[in-house]
Design a protein around this motif. Structure first.
Motif, short mmCIF file in Angstrom:
data_model
loop_
_atom_site.label_atom_id
_atom_site.label_comp_id
_atom_site.label_asym_id
_atom_site.label_seq_id
_atom_site.Cartn_x
_atom_site.Cartn_y
_atom_site.Cartn_z
N ARG A 148 0.83 -1.21 0.00
CA ARG A 148 0.00 0.00 0.00
C ARG A 148 0.86 1.26 0.00
O ARG A 148 0.57 2.24 -0.70
CB ARG A 148 -0.94 -0.01 1.21
CG ARG A 148 -2.13 -0.94 1.07
CD ARG A 148 -3.19 -0.65 2.10
NE ARG A 148 -2.73 -0.93 3.46
CZ ARG A 148 -2.86 -2.10 4.06
NH1 ARG A 148 -3.41 -3.12 3.42
NH2 ARG A 148 -2.44 -2.27 5.30
N GLN A 151 2.25 1.70 -3.41
CA GLN A 151 1.21 2.15 -4.33
C GLN A 151 0.99 3.65 -4.22
O GLN A 151 0.81 4.34 -5.22
CB GLN A 151 -0.09 1.38 -4.05
CG GLN A 151 -0.02 -0.08 -4.47
CD GLN A 151 -1.24 -0.87 -4.05
OE1 GLN A 151 -1.94 -0.49 -3.12
NE2 GLN A 151 -1.51 -1.98 -4.73
N GLU A 152 1.01 4.14 -2.99
CA GLU A 152 0.85 5.59 -2.78
C GLU A 152 2.03 6.37 -3.35
O GLU A 152 1.88 7.52 -3.77
CB GLU A 152 0.70 5.88 -1.29
CG GLU A 152 -0.61 5.37 -0.69
CD GLU A 152 -0.65 5.47 0.82
OE1 GLU A 152 0.35 5.93 1.42
OE2 GLU A 152 -1.68 5.08 1.41
N THR A 154 3.54 5.69 -6.05
CA THR A 154 3.56 5.51 -7.50
C THR A 154 2.66 6.52 -8.19
O THR A 154 1.53 6.76 -7.76
CB THR A 154 3.10 4.08 -7.86
OG1 THR A 154 3.92 3.14 -7.16
CG2 THR A 154 3.21 3.82 -9.35
N HIS A 160 4.18 -1.59 -11.21
CA HIS A 160 4.88 -2.37 -10.21
C HIS A 160 5.27 -3.71 -10.83
O HIS A 160 4.43 -4.35 -11.50
CB HIS A 160 4.01 -2.63 -8.98
CG HIS A 160 3.88 -1.47 -8.07
ND1 HIS A 160 3.37 -1.57 -6.79
CD2 HIS A 160 4.19 -0.16 -8.23
CE1 HIS A 160 3.37 -0.38 -6.21
NE2 HIS A 160 3.86 0.50 -7.08
N TYR A 200 -3.72 -5.64 -5.15
CA TYR A 200 -3.76 -4.87 -6.40
C TYR A 200 -5.16 -4.83 -7.02
O TYR A 200 -5.29 -4.57 -8.22
CB TYR A 200 -2.74 -5.44 -7.38
CG TYR A 200 -1.33 -5.04 -7.00
CD1 TYR A 200 -0.80 -3.82 -7.39
CD2 TYR A 200 -0.55 -5.87 -6.21
CE1 TYR A 200 0.48 -3.45 -7.02
CE2 TYR A 200 0.73 -5.51 -5.82
CZ TYR A 200 1.24 -4.29 -6.23
OH TYR A 200 2.50 -3.91 -5.85
N TRP A 203 -6.17 -2.27 -9.88
CA TRP A 203 -5.06 -2.01 -10.79
C TRP A 203 -5.21 -2.92 -12.02
O TRP A 203 -5.83 -3.98 -11.95
CB TRP A 203 -3.73 -2.30 -10.11
CG TRP A 203 -3.28 -1.25 -9.13
CD1 TRP A 203 -4.03 -0.66 -8.16
CD2 TRP A 203 -1.96 -0.72 -9.01
NE1 TRP A 203 -3.27 0.23 -7.45
CE2 TRP A 203 -1.99 0.22 -7.94
CE3 TRP A 203 -0.76 -0.92 -9.67
CZ2 TRP A 203 -0.87 0.94 -7.54
CZ3 TRP A 203 0.36 -0.21 -9.29
CH2 TRP A 203 0.30 0.72 -8.23
N LYS A 237 -0.95 1.15 -12.20
CA LYS A 237 -1.85 1.97 -11.40
C LYS A 237 -2.82 2.70 -12.32
O LYS A 237 -2.41 3.26 -13.35
CB LYS A 237 -1.06 2.97 -10.58
CG LYS A 237 -1.88 3.80 -9.61
CD LYS A 237 -0.99 4.66 -8.73
CE LYS A 237 -1.78 5.41 -7.68
NZ LYS A 237 -0.90 6.19 -6.77
#
Length: 243
Positions: A148, A151-152, A154, A160, A200, A203, A237
């Motif tokens: 997580r 992800q933030e 990115t 990823h 994910y 995504w 993303k």
């Protein structure tokens, strides 16, 4: 896994990698570091088609098995840079040395960091790569928290690429005796895939694959063979989130 078992596994991995980095060079025959992972370079090409100046984050980069070829490709493309992080100070220093050796020091930033503890700035990276890194966190919950956080960090449209060893087996080469695998997070292939699909959700999944891994290691008092199912997972993303 208890705290003492975690520390024992962490210490065994540390000792093994420090010895490996001392004895072997990246991108030369003789070890699993002899070439970058193909999927890591393939994702980079896909990224470069849309992002001519990407910022890449390579977690658990070691001395640069993937980071140096990525930096070379970015140099060839004329823009972009890569940040390599590793828990081991020796790995970070080796990455700096290799960046200079291969003439890409202006493309590479090497940082000592524990992925579980490190803070990453929001929407900074276009490509996050983690190969043989995330199975070294302390728990399944920690794995999800780390993902997580990444992800933030990115940017929208960023990618990823993850590679994790699962279903680990270690045996003594001479006798065939099975040893308890010395790794922090022991997951099966099915557990790992389920966790990644959960993490994910929303995504765009770009890649799901897996293959057998067999490596002779010098981690204990006598040579051992490491076997695992390697899980590869890649996702992009969303550029926007619809509510």
């Amino acid at each position: 896994m208890g705290a003492s078992e975690f520390e024992q596994a962490r210490e065994a991995e540390k000792d093994y990698h420090e010895k490996l980095y001392e004895e072997r060079d990246i991108l030369e025959p003789g070890s699993w570091m002899s070439k970058p992972l193909p999927f890591a370079m393939e994702l980079l090409e896909k990224l470069l088609a849309d992002h001519p100046s990407p910022v890449v984050l390579d977690l658990g980069s070691g001395p640069g098995r993937n980071a140096i070829p990525i930096a070379q490709r970015l140099q060839e493309a004329g823009n972009g840079r890569i940040v390599g992080t590793d828990l081991l100070e020796q790995a970070v220093e080796k990455l700096k040395e290799n960046a200079a050796k291969f003439g890409v020091e202006d493309r590479v930033q090497a940082i000592q960091a524990d992925v579980e503890q490190e803070a990453f700035e929001a929407e900074t990276y276009d490509y996050v790569l983690a190969c043989g890194c995330l199975e070294h966190v302390s728990s399944e919950d920690a794995l999800l928290r780390v993902i997580r956080k990444l992800q933030e960090a990115t940017r929208p449209g960023g990618m990823h690429g993850l590679s994790m060893n699962t279903d680990l087996r270690e045996t003594v080469v001479e006798t065939g005796e099975e040893l308890p695998p010395q790794i922090e997070l022991k997951l099966s292939e099915d557990q790992t895939r389920a966790l990644l699909e959960q993490a994910y959700e929303g995504w765009e999944v770009l890649l799901r694959s897996g293959h057998e891994v067999e490596i002779e290691e010098d981690k204990y008092d006598e040579p051992t063979e490491f076997k695992a199912r390697n899980v590869v997972f890649a996702a992009r993303k969303p550029c926007s989130i619809h509510r």
